[in-house]
Design a protein around this motif. Structure first.
Motif, short mmCIF file in Angstrom:
data_model
loop_
_atom_site.label_atom_id
_atom_site.label_comp_id
_atom_site.label_asym_id
_atom_site.label_seq_id
_atom_site.Cartn_x
_atom_site.Cartn_y
_atom_site.Cartn_z
N GLY A 1 73.38 21.18 -24.30
CA GLY A 1 73.45 20.65 -22.95
C GLY A 1 74.38 21.46 -22.05
N ILE A 2 74.72 20.88 -20.91
CA ILE A 2 75.62 21.52 -19.96
C ILE A 2 77.02 20.98 -20.17
CG2 ILE A 2 76.17 21.78 -17.51
CD1 ILE A 2 73.16 21.67 -16.94
N GLY A 3 77.96 21.88 -20.39
CA GLY A 3 79.33 21.46 -20.65
C GLY A 3 80.33 22.36 -19.95
N PRO A 4 81.56 21.88 -19.76
CA PRO A 4 82.57 22.66 -19.06
C PRO A 4 83.06 23.85 -19.89
CG PRO A 4 83.52 20.62 -19.88
CD PRO A 4 82.04 20.54 -20.13
N ALA A 5 83.35 24.94 -19.21
CA ALA A 5 83.93 26.13 -19.84
C ALA A 5 84.69 26.88 -18.75
CB ALA A 5 82.85 27.02 -20.44
N PRO A 6 86.01 26.84 -18.78
CA PRO A 6 86.78 27.40 -17.67
C PRO A 6 86.67 28.91 -17.51
CG PRO A 6 88.23 26.70 -19.45
CD PRO A 6 86.87 26.18 -19.78
N LEU A 7 86.36 29.62 -18.61
CA LEU A 7 86.29 31.08 -18.56
C LEU A 7 84.85 31.51 -18.78
CD1 LEU A 7 89.44 31.76 -20.77
CD2 LEU A 7 89.33 31.46 -18.29
N LEU A 8 84.21 32.04 -17.74
CA LEU A 8 82.79 32.33 -17.77
C LEU A 8 82.52 33.83 -17.71
CD1 LEU A 8 81.50 29.70 -15.16
CD2 LEU A 8 81.64 29.45 -17.65
N ALA A 9 81.42 34.23 -18.33
CA ALA A 9 80.89 35.57 -18.14
C ALA A 9 79.85 35.53 -17.02
CB ALA A 9 80.28 36.09 -19.44
N THR A 10 79.60 36.68 -16.40
CA THR A 10 78.76 36.70 -15.21
C THR A 10 77.46 37.49 -15.40
OG1 THR A 10 80.15 38.52 -14.43
CG2 THR A 10 80.62 36.33 -13.55
N GLY A 11 77.04 37.68 -16.65
CA GLY A 11 75.78 38.38 -16.89
C GLY A 11 74.60 37.67 -16.27
N LEU A 12 74.65 36.34 -16.26
CA LEU A 12 73.66 35.50 -15.58
C LEU A 12 74.36 34.23 -15.15
CD1 LEU A 12 70.88 34.74 -14.60
CD2 LEU A 12 70.27 34.05 -16.93
N ILE A 13 74.61 34.12 -13.86
CA ILE A 13 75.42 33.01 -13.36
C ILE A 13 74.93 32.57 -11.99
CG2 ILE A 13 77.11 34.57 -12.27
CD1 ILE A 13 79.30 32.55 -13.18
N MET A 14 75.05 31.27 -11.73
CA MET A 14 74.71 30.69 -10.43
C MET A 14 75.99 30.17 -9.79
SD MET A 14 72.05 27.59 -9.54
CE MET A 14 70.57 28.59 -9.80
N MET A 15 76.15 30.44 -8.48
CA MET A 15 77.39 30.11 -7.78
C MET A 15 77.11 29.35 -6.49
SD MET A 15 79.12 33.89 -7.89
CE MET A 15 79.05 34.90 -9.38
N ASP A 16 77.89 28.33 -6.26
CA ASP A 16 77.93 27.63 -4.99
C ASP A 16 78.79 28.48 -4.04
OD1 ASP A 16 78.64 25.93 -2.85
OD2 ASP A 16 78.61 24.14 -4.11
N LEU A 17 78.21 28.93 -2.92
CA LEU A 17 78.93 29.83 -2.00
C LEU A 17 80.15 29.17 -1.36
CD1 LEU A 17 78.68 32.79 -0.83
CD2 LEU A 17 77.00 32.07 -2.51
N ARG A 18 80.24 27.85 -1.42
CA ARG A 18 81.41 27.19 -0.83
C ARG A 18 82.68 27.53 -1.59
NH1 ARG A 18 79.56 21.08 -0.73
NH2 ARG A 18 79.10 21.72 -2.88
N ILE A 19 82.54 28.04 -2.81
CA ILE A 19 83.71 28.55 -3.53
C ILE A 19 84.39 29.65 -2.73
CG2 ILE A 19 84.35 29.97 -5.54
CD1 ILE A 19 82.26 28.23 -7.10
N PHE A 20 83.59 30.42 -2.00
CA PHE A 20 84.11 31.55 -1.22
C PHE A 20 84.30 31.21 0.25
CE2 PHE A 20 81.21 32.97 -4.58
CZ PHE A 20 82.08 33.71 -5.38
N THR A 21 83.47 30.29 0.77
CA THR A 21 83.53 29.99 2.20
C THR A 21 84.36 28.75 2.51
OG1 THR A 21 81.48 28.69 2.08
CG2 THR A 21 81.29 31.04 2.59
N GLY A 22 84.57 27.89 1.52
CA GLY A 22 85.44 26.75 1.72
C GLY A 22 84.82 25.42 1.35
N TRP A 23 85.55 24.64 0.61
CA TRP A 23 85.19 23.26 0.26
C TRP A 23 86.47 22.44 0.37
CZ3 TRP A 23 86.47 19.81 -3.81
CH2 TRP A 23 85.63 18.67 -3.91
N LYS A 24 86.45 21.43 1.22
CA LYS A 24 87.64 20.63 1.50
C LYS A 24 88.83 21.54 1.86
CE LYS A 24 86.51 16.42 -0.99
NZ LYS A 24 86.99 15.35 -1.92
N GLU A 25 88.54 22.50 2.73
CA GLU A 25 89.54 23.44 3.26
C GLU A 25 90.18 24.31 2.18
OE1 GLU A 25 92.31 21.22 5.59
OE2 GLU A 25 90.82 20.65 7.09
N THR A 26 89.51 24.43 1.03
CA THR A 26 89.99 25.27 -0.06
C THR A 26 88.93 26.31 -0.38
OG1 THR A 26 91.33 23.50 -1.01
CG2 THR A 26 90.74 25.31 -2.47
N LYS A 27 89.34 27.57 -0.55
CA LYS A 27 88.40 28.62 -0.93
C LYS A 27 89.14 29.71 -1.71
CE LYS A 27 88.78 31.20 3.44
NZ LYS A 27 88.02 31.72 4.60
#
Length: 250
Positions: free
Chosen positions: A148-174
């Motif tokens: 299933g889908i589970g948390p993993a704080p350290l990820l590899a980026t060979g194949l990854i999906m990202m929410d752009l708000r991580i870079f543009t801002g979510w709750k005034e944090t980016k």
């Protein structure tokens, strides 16, 4: 209820202009899936043929931001996604990301192994090698048994999906640039202390944990091949009966 619409970009990194033929087929399948998906209003294919990889990944993020993209997918040229075709990564990852859209920004990656056969994903552990807390990779057995889908704080980026708000801002944090970078063991930069994917995913995880949310996940049902000098697939969780078969026991 009106479903939210998303703009998605698939970023590829065909160094030397080369990609696995299987990845080219996968890209075509993804494009067909995305253009038919009722919640994806725009799908963009983008690629860069350059080095270093840190610069290329940062460029992909900047292109996505400038293009008003909501969801960025990165795939490396030596990946063959979807070992199990009955559980393809992108549909599963997108559904999960959308389900969390009003709760938290999301990074979700497909699992794979490095050339040495060890999983390319990590977690925090206590009391390791003389450190009270230390970043450490998942063991092969942990990875093989995960579902299933589970948390993993350290990820590899060979194949990854990202929410752009991580870079543009979510709750005034980016996350501030440089988003992807190497860390070094000495001032001369003769040896890497961590690669750009661990640097990035660790910083995202810690940053948004400060807001009380988890961001980093792996879909353990969506393993990918990592094509190095030999194909590296999913680890095997050996039982004692499996062991006896391998060594010729009765």
């Amino acid at each position: 209820m009106i479903e939210r619409k998303f703009k998605m970009m698939l970023a590829r990194f065909p160094y030397g202009g080369q990609e696995r033929t299987e990845l080219i087929d996968w890209t075509a399948q993804v494009a067909a899936w995305a253009t038919k998906h009722p919640q994806i209003e725009k799908f963009v294919l983008w690629h860069v043929d350059d080095t270093p990889v840190t610069m290329c990944r940062n460029r992909a993020v900047k292109e996505a931001i400038d293009g008003g993209i909501d969801v960025l997918v990165m795939v490396d040229s030596d990946m063959i996604p979807d070992i199990d075709p009955t559980h393809p990564f992108l549909p599963s990852a997108f559904k999960f990301l959308v389900s969390r859209w009003d709760t938290a920004p999301t990074l979700i990656a497909a699992p794979y192994c490095m050339q040495n056969g060890n999983p390319a994903f990590g977690r925090w552990r206590s009391e390791r090698e003389g450190y009270p807390i230390k970043a450490d990779l998942f063991t092969r057995e942990e990875a093989a048994a995960s579902k299933g889908i589970g948390p993993a704080p350290l990820l590899a980026t060979g194949l990854i999906m990202m929410d752009l708000r991580i870079f543009t801002g979510w709750k005034e944090t980016k996350l501030l640039p440089p988003w992807f970078d190497y860390e070094w063991t000495d001032e001369y930069r003769t040896h890497k202390g961590s690669t750009e994917d661990i640097f990035f995913s660790r910083n995202v995880s810690i940053l948004f944990a400060g807001l009380g949310v988890e961001t980093n996940f792996v879909d353990w049902d969506s393993w990918a091949w990592h094509m190095k000098t030999k194909p590296i697939g999913k680890p095997t969780d050996l039982s004692v009966l499996d062991l006896m078969k391998l060594i010729g026991g009765r």
